[in-house]
Design an enzyme around this catalytic site. Structure first.
Site: not given
Length: 378
Positions: A252-253, A335, A338, A363
């Protein structure tokens, strides 16, 4: 006549004038004789700027005859030859007009990476020179604790676009304040200020963007991830699939942050970040400036050596606008799904991906493929 080092675009201060000269008509025997046991430079003549036979001769010297010494281009040369000379194996070019050196340098910088393999890859040579320059900048920045002076020095030493990737955190707001106060943008320095809009930012982050733009009269560009990649990611892993595994979270990162960052850094000569050594053990040795070989630019961390007390005192003294989440215990803000507030005494990074058990949680923006800090690996 001056001699320009093609890998760096700089003048060779004390060139070795003794060179074996090859005309473009040189045959195999002449090439073999020139390369055989010759550690000195070989000069290849270009009788006109449209005569490209010299490029082939250089390639033959490198590939067929294994020549490891300097190959020098002489004769009728124009700046646009620079990249072709590099790819063919040339080290230096002799030009008649010393005032044209900057034009040559600009031509060499327009294409920062080879788009076809080089016989004698010039990039390591350029990286070596750039690494030394970054090391000198690191030493210079270390001699002054004044942040505005550091920003001015960065703008003076790095030619071309300097990218400042801000997360609107405390360190980044301090740096933005110093950039505005230094006046380097108004004086012509090309500093591109941007933030990564992952699509999952806290509303307070965007509010801080607007407040900062109004305060400093500097546009903060929003860089978004590729929409199709995000759709495919969510379709594959689910809306909160990043909590299912470390691999999912890093994926995702990668899509929401790393790829957009790499895109935003393309063509930049410098990259300013808010990394500090107190952030975590993984960042304990972060330098003030270092050469980022992966991205081909100088990475600058102007507050790397600042303590938290110094940072907070600077913010208070200059009335710097900060994200209101900091007052609620959010130290390192990423985010929204997170990030959580931390408890007194916790590591500043403890609020990031708190459900993971890894010691070094990153990340991917500041680590290489081996998981180590880029600055440590350099």
């Amino acid at each position: 006549m001056v001699l320009v080092e093609l890998a760096t675009g700089t003048i060779v201060a004390d060139p070795d004038e003794v060179a074996t000269v090859l005309e473009p008509t040189a045959d195999e025997a002449a090439l073999s004789a020139a390369a055989g046991g010759n550690a000195g430079p070989i000069a290849i003549a270009f009788p006109s700027f449209t005569d490209g036979r010299g490029f082939s001769l250089a390639r033959l010297l490198r590939e067929r005859h294994g020549f490891k010494g300097e190959i020098r281009a002489v004769g009728h040369l124009i700046p646009d030859h620079g990249q072709f000379l590099l790819r063919s194996g040339f080290d230096t070019a002799e030009i008649t007009d010393p005032d044209a050196v900057q034009v040559w340098k600009a031509s060499l910088e327009r294409i920062r990476h080879n788009y076809q393999p080089a016989v004698r890859n010039p990039l390591p040579l350029r990286w070596d020179a750039s690494s030394k320059a970054a090391g000198m900048l690191d030493e210079t920045l270390g001699k002054t604790g004044d942040l505005v002076s550091r920003i001015k020095e960065v703008a003076a030493q790095i030619e071309g676009r300097i990218a400042f990737s801000t997360s609107l955190g405390l360190e980044d707001q301090v740096i933005l304040h110093a950039i505005a106060k230094s006046g380097v943008i108004k004086s012509g320095a090309e500093i591109d200020v941007f933030t990564l809009d992952t699509g999952r930012l806290f509303p307070e982050v965007l509010e801080t963007v607007e407040l900062s733009e109004l305060r400093y009269r500097i546009r903060i560009r929003l860089v978004a991830p590729d929409a199709q990649e995000v759709e495919e990611l969510v379709s594959r892993d689910g809306v909160y699939g990043f909590r299912q595994s470390v691999e999912n979270r890093k994926g995702c990162c990668e899509i929401r942050k790393v790829r957009p960052l790499n895109r935003a850094l393309e063509g930049a000569q410098g990259w300013i970040t808010g990394l500090r050594r107190e952030h975590s053990d993984a960042r304990a040795e972060v330098p003030l400036a270092a050469w980022d070989a992966d991205r081909g630019l100088t990475k600058v961390n102007p507050v790397a050596d600042w303590s938290t007390d110094t940072l907070m005192a600077y913010i208070a003294a200059n009335n710097i606008p900060v994200n209101p989440l900091h007052a609620r215990g959010f130290v390192s803000i990423g985010c929204a799904p997170c990030t959580r507030a931390i408890q007194p005494g916790e590591n500043p990074r403890a609020g990031r991906w708190w459900w993971e058990n890894e010691d070094k949680k990153e990340c991917g923006l500041h680590v290489n493929e081996n998981g180590k800090e880029k600055e440590k690996a350099a």
